[in-house]
Design an enzyme around this catalytic site. Sequence first.
Site, PDB file in Angstrom:
ATOM      1  N   GLU A  48       0.420  -1.034  -0.057  1.00 43.36           N
ATOM      2  CA  GLU A  48      -0.252  -0.131   0.140  1.00 43.36           C
ATOM      3  C   GLU A  48       0.743   1.271  -0.350  1.00 43.36           C
ATOM      4  O   GLU A  48       2.289   1.223   0.807  1.00 43.36           O
ATOM      5  CB  GLU A  48      -1.148  -0.229   1.351  1.00 43.36           C
ATOM      6  N   LYS A 137      -8.372   3.321  -2.825  1.00 46.85           N
ATOM      7  CA  LYS A 137      -9.912   3.112  -1.113  1.00 46.85           C
ATOM      8  C   LYS A 137     -10.674   3.848  -1.142  1.00 46.85           C
ATOM      9  O   LYS A 137     -11.058   5.174  -1.520  1.00 46.85           O
ATOM     10  CB  LYS A 137      -8.656   3.450  -0.323  1.00 46.85           C
ATOM     11  N   CYS A 173      -5.729  -2.526   2.410  1.00 45.96           N
ATOM     12  CA  CYS A 173      -5.727  -2.487   4.088  1.00 45.96           C
ATOM     13  C   CYS A 173      -7.165  -2.481   4.855  1.00 45.96           C
ATOM     14  O   CYS A 173      -7.715  -3.877   4.544  1.00 45.96           O
ATOM     15  CB  CYS A 173      -4.782  -0.884   4.055  1.00 45.96           C
TER      16      CYS A 173
END
Length: 309
Positions: A48, A137, A173
């Site tokens: 990430e 995200k 994540c």
Amino acid sequence: MKNLVKNCKMALIQAAPIIFDKTATLDKTIKKIMDAGKKGAQFIVFPESYIPCYPYGMTFGFTTGSRTEEGRTDWKRYYDNSVIVPSADTERIGKAAAAVHAYVSIGITERDAVSCTLYCTNLIFSPEGALIAKHRKIKPTGAERYIWGDSHDPDTYFPVIDTPWGPVGSLICWENYMPLARAALYQKGVSIYLAPNTNDNPEWQDTIKHIAIEGHCYVINVNQYFTKTMYPADLHCIEELAVLKNDICIGGSCVIDPRGHYVNEPVWNIEETICVDLDMDTVPMSRMEFDAAGHYSRPDILELVVHED
């Protein structure tokens, strides 16, 4: 599911960026891709926000109701070192992917080409060097919302690419804690599920095992390794960093098979390119008795609607 090529050689890049330095981190990225290619990697996965870094422990001067000019200065430095997509920066990564003829997945902090908003983004490049997927995200976690905006572009919600080893998608994540987001990927039949992250706690290992069992897919868990001493000494928030432990993020990168077992044990406390062979026959075999988006679903009573139009 269509026939899958039996074997996939996956390379997990557990590494530290050159924190806050896009150009130097890009140089390191290219070197890591070339090294993985020499080892025969067919799919190369970075963590990430590898470029320019995951700014662990930093507040950028945010408190409830106020900001600081010093924090704005550090944020502007982070902004300047973030990646516009597409750009000469992404072209460099694409050329490296083409040079080793491998898929490359990499986490970046993306800078919007029109607004000044930043996004936590994962890019996938084809073995021909084309940018074929961009996932932003959809909900940054906690104080990450100081830095990154939510994705509002449907094309970036749940893109899945077609590969010789089946459909491949990613969640970043703590998106992986969102049950409906996981289901959105299961509905698309993912056989390989990419989970780039910044999590080195024991509970995370439980999470990725559960996802592998739930989706009956390979989960590629790739984390960074970086220490406090790697931060630039001239940041304005140095007092925030002083209280952090030296080993900020210690890795734990690994692959989980579709039955929830380690293909390789997690790697801790070092930078390493981890090469793992995936037996893709395991995916359909594991779904004989449980297929989350197939015979074990009940679309007559349960329905997931994903707004990607």
